[in-house]
Design an enzyme around this catalytic site. Structure first.
Site, PDB file in Angstrom:
ATOM      1  N   GLU A 230      -3.960  -6.067  -5.180  1.00 50.68           N
ATOM      2  CA  GLU A 230      -2.637  -6.491  -5.621  1.00 50.68           C
ATOM      3  C   GLU A 230      -2.766  -7.054  -7.030  1.00 50.68           C
ATOM      4  OE1 GLU A 230      -0.740  -9.048  -2.728  1.00 50.68           O
ATOM      5  OE2 GLU A 230      -1.099  -7.580  -1.154  1.00 50.68           O
TER       6      GLU A 230
ATOM      7  N   CYS B 260      -5.527  -9.746   2.975  1.00 52.63           N
ATOM      8  CA  CYS B 260      -6.648  -8.919   3.424  1.00 52.63           C
ATOM      9  C   CYS B 260      -7.906  -9.702   3.783  1.00 52.63           C
ATOM     10  CB  CYS B 260      -6.978  -7.864   2.365  1.00 52.63           C
ATOM     11  SG  CYS B 260      -5.656  -6.653   2.206  1.00 52.63           S
TER      12      CYS B 260
ATOM     13  N   ASP C   5      10.259   3.553   6.160  1.00 54.48           N
ATOM     14  CA  ASP C   5      10.019   2.203   6.682  1.00 54.48           C
ATOM     15  C   ASP C   5      11.073   1.901   7.736  1.00 54.48           C
ATOM     16  OD1 ASP C   5       8.162  -0.229   5.274  1.00 54.48           O
ATOM     17  OD2 ASP C   5       9.671  -0.870   6.735  1.00 54.48           O
TER      18      ASP C   5
ATOM     19  N   VAL D  77       0.824  -1.210   0.000  1.00 54.62           N
ATOM     20  CA  VAL D  77       0.000   0.000   0.000  1.00 54.62           C
ATOM     21  C   VAL D  77       0.861   1.263   0.000  1.00 54.62           C
ATOM     22  CG1 VAL D  77      -1.641   1.330   1.396  1.00 54.62           C
ATOM     23  CG2 VAL D  77      -2.014  -1.107   1.028  1.00 54.62           C
TER      24      VAL D  77
ATOM     25  N   PHE E 240     -16.851 -11.563  -9.244  1.00 52.75           N
ATOM     26  CA  PHE E 240     -16.624 -12.266  -7.969  1.00 52.75           C
ATOM     27  C   PHE E 240     -17.588 -13.430  -7.756  1.00 52.75           C
ATOM     28  CE2 PHE E 240     -13.424 -11.069  -4.866  1.00 52.75           C
ATOM     29  CZ  PHE E 240     -12.720 -10.158  -5.613  1.00 52.75           C
TER      30      PHE E 240
ATOM     31  N   LYS F  19     -14.448  -0.171   4.701  1.00 51.05           N
ATOM     32  CA  LYS F  19     -13.365  -1.055   4.240  1.00 51.05           C
ATOM     33  C   LYS F  19     -13.642  -2.516   4.619  1.00 51.05           C
ATOM     34  CE  LYS F  19      -9.554  -2.722   2.844  1.00 51.05           C
ATOM     35  NZ  LYS F  19      -9.289  -2.909   1.422  1.00 51.05           N
TER      36      LYS F  19
ATOM     37  N   LYS G  65      14.886  -3.037   3.093  1.00 48.84           N
ATOM     38  CA  LYS G  65      13.905  -2.618   2.084  1.00 48.84           C
ATOM     39  C   LYS G  65      14.244  -1.217   1.556  1.00 48.84           C
ATOM     40  CE  LYS G  65       9.392  -3.937   2.448  1.00 48.84           C
ATOM     41  NZ  LYS G  65       8.006  -3.967   2.928  1.00 48.84           N
TER      42      LYS G  65
ATOM     43  N   LYS H  56      -3.346 -15.028  -6.027  1.00 46.87           N
ATOM     44  CA  LYS H  56      -4.018 -14.686  -7.293  1.00 46.87           C
ATOM     45  C   LYS H  56      -2.958 -14.297  -8.301  1.00 46.87           C
ATOM     46  CE  LYS H  56      -5.042  -9.866  -6.226  1.00 46.87           C
ATOM     47  NZ  LYS H  56      -6.048  -8.829  -6.245  1.00 46.87           N
TER      48      LYS H  56
ATOM     49  N   LEU I 119      -6.957  -0.726  -3.047  1.00 46.08           N
ATOM     50  CA  LEU I 119      -6.241  -1.256  -4.211  1.00 46.08           C
ATOM     51  C   LEU I 119      -6.175  -2.776  -4.169  1.00 46.08           C
ATOM     52  CD1 LEU I 119      -3.197  -2.240  -3.219  1.00 46.08           C
ATOM     53  CD2 LEU I 119      -2.732   0.182  -3.293  1.00 46.08           C
TER      54      LEU I 119
HETATM   55  P1  NAD Z   1       3.041  -4.786   4.083  1.00 45.11           P
HETATM   56  O1  NAD Z   1       3.295  -5.819   5.104  1.00 45.11           O
HETATM   57  O2  NAD Z   1       3.350  -5.055   2.644  1.00 45.11           O
HETATM   58  O3  NAD Z   1       3.839  -3.458   4.479  1.00 45.11           O
HETATM   59  C1  NAD Z   1       3.827  -2.878   5.726  1.00 45.11           C
HETATM   60  C2  NAD Z   1       5.147  -2.136   5.917  1.00 45.11           C
HETATM   61  O4  NAD Z   1       5.084  -1.390   7.144  1.00 45.11           O
HETATM   62  C3  NAD Z   1       6.349  -3.063   6.068  1.00 45.11           C
HETATM   63  O5  NAD Z   1       7.332  -2.710   5.083  1.00 45.11           O
HETATM   64  C4  NAD Z   1       6.866  -2.784   7.485  1.00 45.11           C
HETATM   65  O6  NAD Z   1       8.279  -2.879   7.595  1.00 45.11           O
HETATM   66  C5  NAD Z   1       6.383  -1.376   7.707  1.00 45.11           C
HETATM   67  N1  NAD Z   1       6.300  -0.961   9.115  1.00 45.11           N
HETATM   68  C6  NAD Z   1       5.832  -1.659  10.172  1.00 45.11           C
HETATM   69  N2  NAD Z   1       5.889  -0.898  11.288  1.00 45.11           N
HETATM   70  C7  NAD Z   1       6.395   0.300  10.923  1.00 45.11           C
HETATM   71  C8  NAD Z   1       6.661   1.505  11.619  1.00 45.11           C
HETATM   72  N3  NAD Z   1       6.407   1.629  12.926  1.00 45.11           N
HETATM   73  N4  NAD Z   1       7.166   2.540  10.932  1.00 45.11           N
HETATM   74  C9  NAD Z   1       7.425   2.436   9.602  1.00 45.11           C
HETATM   75  N5  NAD Z   1       7.171   1.326   8.885  1.00 45.11           N
HETATM   76  C10 NAD Z   1       6.671   0.271   9.542  1.00 45.11           C
HETATM   77  O7  NAD Z   1       1.522  -4.351   4.263  1.00 45.11           O
HETATM   78  P2  NAD Z   1       0.491  -3.905   3.115  1.00 45.11           P
HETATM   79  O8  NAD Z   1       0.052  -5.082   2.341  1.00 45.11           O
HETATM   80  O9  NAD Z   1       1.031  -2.712   2.409  1.00 45.11           O
HETATM   81  O10 NAD Z   1      -0.747  -3.481   4.027  1.00 45.11           O
HETATM   82  C11 NAD Z   1      -0.736  -2.330   4.836  1.00 45.11           C
HETATM   83  C12 NAD Z   1      -2.142  -2.088   5.337  1.00 45.11           C
HETATM   84  O11 NAD Z   1      -3.008  -1.807   4.247  1.00 45.11           O
HETATM   85  C13 NAD Z   1      -2.777  -3.254   6.081  1.00 45.11           C
HETATM   86  O12 NAD Z   1      -3.606  -2.758   7.078  1.00 45.11           O
HETATM   87  C14 NAD Z   1      -3.609  -3.929   5.009  1.00 45.11           C
HETATM   88  O13 NAD Z   1      -4.692  -4.639   5.550  1.00 45.11           O
HETATM   89  C15 NAD Z   1      -4.086  -2.744   4.220  1.00 45.11           C
HETATM   90  N6  NAD Z   1      -4.398  -3.020   2.814  1.00 45.11           N
HETATM   91  C16 NAD Z   1      -3.625  -3.861   2.096  1.00 45.11           C
HETATM   92  C17 NAD Z   1      -3.933  -4.105   0.771  1.00 45.11           C
HETATM   93  C18 NAD Z   1      -3.113  -5.064  -0.054  1.00 45.11           C
HETATM   94  O14 NAD Z   1      -3.606  -5.478  -1.107  1.00 45.11           O
HETATM   95  N7  NAD Z   1      -1.923  -5.440   0.363  1.00 45.11           N
HETATM   96  C19 NAD Z   1      -5.041  -3.483   0.162  1.00 45.11           C
HETATM   97  C20 NAD Z   1      -5.792  -2.600   0.922  1.00 45.11           C
HETATM   98  C21 NAD Z   1      -5.464  -2.379   2.257  1.00 45.11           C
END
Ligand code: NAD
Length: 430
Positions: free
Chosen positions: A153, A261, A30, A11, A250, A205, A35, A321, A151
């Site tokens: 993936e 998610c 991050d 995200v 779907f 959401k 990373k 997927k 969004l």
């Molecule tokens: P992810 O695990 O890919 O990324 C999260 C990042 O946050 C990691 O790189 C981690 O190192 C970093 N992080 C953790 N603690 C931190 C801190 N204190 N300071 C800075 N960075 C920190 O997660 P994601 O898939 O991007 O999902 C993030 C959120 O968005 C979740 O709540 C998820 O449910 C939601 N979301 C995800 C998607 C998806 O398709 N992946 C879609 C919509 C919503």
């Protein structure tokens, strides 16, 4: 605008890169140093179509930078997004520790009016809790806005550029102006932006993800019935989908929903409903059904290969997927675990997700291409509908396989055609 994304995962990186592409000055922050170092060196940690070009272009032009320092990334920003993970605790509850850590760090370094945008998926009431944490630690003015991310993936860049809707939870006029300004490129092309209370935005959401999970589980719940009676779930879906009230999307039977998610968000709903003494039976059924369905594919294989010990089973597709390398909660992982328990040898192929699967199963065989995976195999199981499997040379596959068994958990092949080539065929719900 000067923006920081806290959390540079699927995200944070996608939205950060896309905001910079719109001309904003974006820092992606991050705590994962590796990373950030990779990103600085031009290496993209995830596979997402179109992302690499956008990251490289904006980083080269100086609009997109990467940091591990809260001190550098928070001071002087107009908007700070929280995009950290909210994984599931064993109880099903969303783990908010990363969110609260981010809030504490924001409080330490904020030095001017900032709109803090909560983008991670969080239980209803979390924005208010973040506000409390920051308010207790700083006298600097700020607003907390909820802006859940939708969004997908595999299509994340497109979804950012052309979202179905943008949901904003705020009752502050000051924050609303900042957010309107930020999303002006979207409103200019008539993408709907809905303003509402923060709690409502937070629930939109979860409700959206649970509805999508429900549609998947609904169709999967009918698959054993179809298999017993000779009905074809694919045709059932087509017949249902033409009803304007239902719609076609779907409705595909599948190996079961996965990813980072749907499973965790359905379980978080169960947790927050039950914590409020509200009946969560409906959502519990969706989750249980999915878990049960994910484990049902072993029996589809056993139909053709009753004794699995020392047999070679090829798995085509590891990601939950296509067009992503994400294997979190993927049905392939459940199946591989079952096959290993039965003493089978697994050979797996996926165009993008092998590296992530190696972290879970370091010792199975990984193949360079789908043909290598099926060499001398007793069965092949299609778990992810990557295009490469749709256009595969089935005559070549047949020559390579020891036994000609195809288990098509995505229903991508025509059963009659496959059988006419001399294969045994089992789909899901047909
Ligand atoms: P992810 O695990 O890919 O990324 C999260 C990042 O946050 C990691 O790189 C981690 O190192 C970093 N992080 C953790 N603690 C931190 C801190 N204190 N300071 C800075 N960075 C920190 O997660 P994601 O898939 O991007 O999902 C993030 C959120 O968005 C979740 O709540 C998820 O449910 C939601 N979301 C995800 C998607 C998806 O398709 N992946 C879609 C919509 C919503």
């Amino acid at each position: 605008m000067k923006i920081t994304m806290i959390g540079t995962g699927y995200v944070g990186l996608v939205s950060g890169a896309c905001f910079s592409d719109l001309g904003n000055d974006v820092t992606c922050l991050d705590i994962d140093e590796e990373k950030i170092n990779n990103l600085r060196a031009g290496k993209i940690p995830i596979y997402e179509p179109g992302l690499k070009e956008i990251v490289q272009r904006n980083a080269n032009e100086g609009r997109l930078t990467f940091s591990t320092s809260y001190e550098d990334a928070i001071a002087g920003r107009e908007v700070v997004f929280i995009c950290v993970g909210t994984p599931q605790l064993p109880s099903g509850k969303a783990d908010l520790k990363y969110i609260f850590q981010a809030a504490e760090s924001i409080a330490k370094h904020i030095n001017n009016f900032t709109v803090v945008v909560q983008k991670s998926t969080v239980p209803v009431g979390t924005a208010k809790r973040i506000e409390g944490i920051i308010r207790s630690k700083t006298s600097v003015d700020f607003e907390i806005v909820s802006n859940p991310e939708f969004l997908k993936e595999g299509a994340a860049v497109k979804d950012f550029q052309n979202p179905d809707r943008i949901i904003i939870g705020t009752e502050s006029e000051r924050a609303k102006k900042v957010i309107e300004n930020l999303y002006r490129p979207h409103s200019r092309v008539n993408r709907p932006i809905l303003f509402m209370k923060r709690e409502t935005a937070e629930l939109v959401k979860y409700a959206s993800n649970a509805m999508l999970a429900t549609r998947i589980s609904f169709m999967n719940a009918l698959t054993p019935f179809c298999e017993k009676t000779g009905a074809d779930i694919k045709e059932v879906a087509k017949g249902m989908g033409l009803d304007g009230r239902i719609g076609p999307r779907f409705l595909q039977a599948s190996p079961g929903y996965g990813g980072s998610c749907f499973p965790k968000d359905v379980r978080a709903i169960i947790d927050f409903l039950e914590s409020s003494q509200v009946n969560a039976q409906f959502f519990r059924a969706i989750d249980q059904l999915n878990e049960f369905h994910k484990k049902s594919h072993l029996n589809r294989i056993r139909k053709f290969v009753p004794e699995l010990k020392d047999k070679k089973i090829a798995i085509w597709g590891l990601s939950f997927k296509p067009r992503t390398d994400d294997v979190r909660e993927s049905a392939s992982l459940t199946l591989i675990e079952q096959l290993l328990e039965q003493g089978a040898n697994v050979s797996a192929y996926d165009p993008e997700a092998i590296e992530n699967t190696k972290k879970v199963f370091p010792n199975i065989e990984y193949s360079q291409n789908p043909y290598e995976a099926v060499n001398a195999a007793n069965a092949v199981v299609v778990m992810t509908e990557w295009d490469v499997f749709r256009s595969i040379d089935l005559n070549k596959v047949k020559e390579l396989m020891l036994e000609k068994n195809i288990i098509d958990c995505r229903n991508i092949y025509d059963p009659a055609e496959i059988k006419s080539l001399g294969f045994n065929y089992a789909g899901v719900g047909r």
